[in-house]
Motif scaffolding. Structure first.
Motif, mmCIF file in Angstrom:
data_model
loop_
_atom_site.group_PDB
_atom_site.id
_atom_site.type_symbol
_atom_site.label_atom_id
_atom_site.label_comp_id
_atom_site.label_asym_id
_atom_site.label_seq_id
_atom_site.Cartn_x
_atom_site.Cartn_y
_atom_site.Cartn_z
ATOM 1 N N LYS A 91 0.826 -1.291 -0.096
ATOM 2 C CA LYS A 91 0.002 0.035 -0.014
ATOM 3 C C LYS A 91 0.922 1.258 -0.072
ATOM 4 O O LYS A 91 2.031 1.162 0.611
ATOM 5 C CB LYS A 91 -1.046 0.055 1.100
ATOM 6 N N LYS A 92 0.331 2.519 -0.389
ATOM 7 C CA LYS A 92 0.814 3.618 -0.189
ATOM 8 C C LYS A 92 0.093 4.621 0.532
ATOM 9 O O LYS A 92 -1.050 4.652 0.487
ATOM 10 C CB LYS A 92 1.261 4.297 -1.661
ATOM 11 N N ILE A 93 0.926 5.676 1.219
ATOM 12 C CA ILE A 93 0.029 6.406 1.957
ATOM 13 C C ILE A 93 0.300 8.007 1.482
ATOM 14 O O ILE A 93 1.419 8.274 1.424
ATOM 15 C CB ILE A 93 0.272 6.372 3.454
ATOM 16 N N THR A 94 -0.591 8.987 1.315
ATOM 17 C CA THR A 94 -0.615 10.166 0.985
ATOM 18 C C THR A 94 -0.847 11.034 2.362
ATOM 19 O O THR A 94 -2.082 10.688 2.845
ATOM 20 C CB THR A 94 -1.252 10.457 -0.166
ATOM 21 N N VAL A 95 0.141 12.130 2.768
ATOM 22 C CA VAL A 95 -0.391 12.690 3.799
ATOM 23 C C VAL A 95 -0.815 14.218 3.482
ATOM 24 O O VAL A 95 0.152 14.854 2.645
ATOM 25 C CB VAL A 95 0.828 12.852 4.746
ATOM 26 N N ALA A 104 2.792 10.379 -2.399
ATOM 27 C CA ALA A 104 2.508 8.889 -1.968
ATOM 28 C C ALA A 104 3.849 8.064 -1.733
ATOM 29 O O ALA A 104 4.563 8.043 -2.538
ATOM 30 C CB ALA A 104 1.545 8.276 -2.857
ATOM 31 N N SER A 105 3.768 7.353 -0.550
ATOM 32 C CA SER A 105 4.876 6.467 -0.383
ATOM 33 C C SER A 105 4.619 5.056 0.536
ATOM 34 O O SER A 105 3.711 5.062 1.122
ATOM 35 C CB SER A 105 6.052 7.421 0.583
ATOM 36 N N TYR A 106 5.362 4.340 0.514
ATOM 37 C CA TYR A 106 5.093 3.092 1.109
ATOM 38 C C TYR A 106 5.463 3.337 2.521
ATOM 39 O O TYR A 106 6.466 4.089 3.246
ATOM 40 C CB TYR A 106 6.046 1.920 0.802
ATOM 41 N N PRO A 107 4.678 2.888 3.537
ATOM 42 C CA PRO A 107 5.040 3.062 4.974
ATOM 43 C C PRO A 107 6.095 1.931 5.409
ATOM 44 O O PRO A 107 6.218 1.116 4.670
ATOM 45 C CB PRO A 107 3.566 2.802 5.842
ATOM 46 N N VAL A 108 6.715 2.174 6.338
ATOM 47 C CA VAL A 108 8.066 1.299 6.894
ATOM 48 C C VAL A 108 7.334 0.490 8.233
ATOM 49 O O VAL A 108 6.538 1.007 8.833
ATOM 50 C CB VAL A 108 9.217 2.367 7.149
ATOM 51 N N ILE A 109 7.935 -0.247 8.320
ATOM 52 C CA ILE A 109 7.729 -1.377 9.468
ATOM 53 C C ILE A 109 8.591 -1.352 10.364
ATOM 54 O O ILE A 109 9.963 -1.840 10.283
ATOM 55 C CB ILE A 109 7.375 -2.750 9.051
ATOM 56 N N ALA A 110 8.374 -0.918 11.732
ATOM 57 C CA ALA A 110 9.382 -1.122 12.745
ATOM 58 C C ALA A 110 9.011 -2.516 13.511
ATOM 59 O O ALA A 110 8.060 -2.858 13.979
ATOM 60 C CB ALA A 110 8.903 -0.200 13.853
ATOM 61 N N ARG A 111 10.179 -3.239 13.547
ATOM 62 C CA ARG A 111 10.186 -4.713 14.075
ATOM 63 C C ARG A 111 9.503 -4.449 15.642
ATOM 64 O O ARG A 111 8.793 -5.371 15.961
ATOM 65 C CB ARG A 111 11.499 -5.175 14.245
#
Length: 336
Positions: A91-95, A104-111
């Motif tokens: 998914k992509k998110i636009t703020v 629009a960019s991909y969210p990142v995942i914090a382990r």
């Protein structure tokens, strides 16, 4: 792949992490057996006009703004790269924010994401340009904030709790409620209760009133987002026009420049109103910023300049805010 839109009307504010053992507080005048469990007491660090705190992302300490205007917690693109956080490429998110929207960019995942003693696994963070938190250009002159935060702590986490901001003592206490309604906050003495409603991504809005010229008949009601991430309270140019301000009047006001959500400067003006009211607090001959951008349903951001000198309680569950101050509004009004 799907695209998600988040509305983040500006940037600016923070949180910290020091938790003690749970503390049960019986709410004042608890007719419905309201109880509040204190799950965190966080020190707020003030950096100029920002209040910040520290979380841990993959064991790395990160200074973040406590931002009740942000729909989702976010970090800077630079920090995400430094921590080598993987992307969720589904998914992509636009703020959306002041001055437009981010690409629009991909969210990142914090382990691992830690807020006090709360641990979240594989938590997604949006990416933002934190330039807006680093500088406010006033009359064309940048005021740098070298210790600016690297992220925003948004209501995706904050709205799970009752939030008690004690700005004079620089603390934020998080509570979990049970059976609470009405004026349930455990405060001694007089306080102001304002009924609001949640809109957009779940942010809390309250009604405020403006008088552009003298007389109650000229009062205009405005929908304001309670935004601890904004250093300055402001309204969009569309709202200014709605309350009767002309472009000619604004051009005679003091000009200012905001750094927008996408890092692009946005011009604005500082306009004096006859009065500004929210709840029982009335500010006479007060100054508010008008931004040359359309705020739409938000209409106005109610920021730290009007909130950051008193106690503020945000109840997302009951859609209320509570305010308490030891001094009168006139004594504590923002400097002109």
């Amino acid at each position: 792949m799907r695209t998600t839109t988040l509305r983040n009307a500006r940037w600016f504010l923070v949180i910290t992490c020091l938790f003690g053992p749970p503390n049960h507080v019986q709410a004042q005048e608890s007719r419905n057996a309201c109880s509040l469990t204190s799950v965190a007491r966080l020190p707020l660090n003030q950096n100029k006009s920002l209040f910040t705190t520290t979380v841990r992302i993959n064991e790395h300490p990160v200074t973040m703004v406590v931002d009740t205007g942000a729909g989702h917690s976010a970090i800077s693109t630079e920090l995400a790269a430094h921590l080598r956080l993987p992307q969720n490429r589904h998914k992509k998110i636009t703020v959306h924010g002041v001055g437009g929207e981010t690409k629009a960019s991909y969210p990142v995942i914090a382990r691992a994401f830690q807020l006090g003693d709360r641990h979240l696994a594989n938590y997604e963070l949006t990416l933002v340009n934190m330039g807006g938190a680093k500088a406010l250009v006033n009359m064309g002159r940048a005021k740098a904030q070298p210790d600016a935060p690297e992220g925003l702590l948004g209501i995706d986490l904050l709205s799970n709790y009752e939030l008690e901001f004690d700005f004079p003592n620089k603390t934020l206490t998080l509570y979990t409620p049970a059976n609470c309604s009405g004026a349930f906050v455990p405060w001694a003495g007089r306080f102001d209760a304002i009924q609001g409603r949640r809109q957009l991504d779940g942010q809390l809005f309250i009604p405020v009133s403006l008088n552009r010229v003298a007389g109650n008949l000229n009062r205009e009601d405005i929908n304001a987002l309670v935004d601890t991430g904004s250093t300055l309270s402001s309204m969009g140019i569309d709202t200014a026009h709605d309350v009767g301000l002309s472009d000619e009047e604004l051009r005679s006001d003091r000009p200012i420049i905001f750094i927008g959500a996408n890092g692009v400067p946005v011009r604005g003006y500082q306009h004096h109103f006859v009065s500004f009211t929210f709840g029982e607090t009335i500010f006479q001959r007060t100054r508010l910023s008008v931004v040359d951008d359309h705020y739409g349903v938000t209409q106005m951001l109610l920021g730290i300049d009007y909130l950051g000198w008193r106690k503020l309680w945000l109840s997302f569950g009951t859609e209320q805010i509570f305010l308490q101050s030891a001094a009168t509004a006139q004594e504590q009004a923002p400097a002109p």
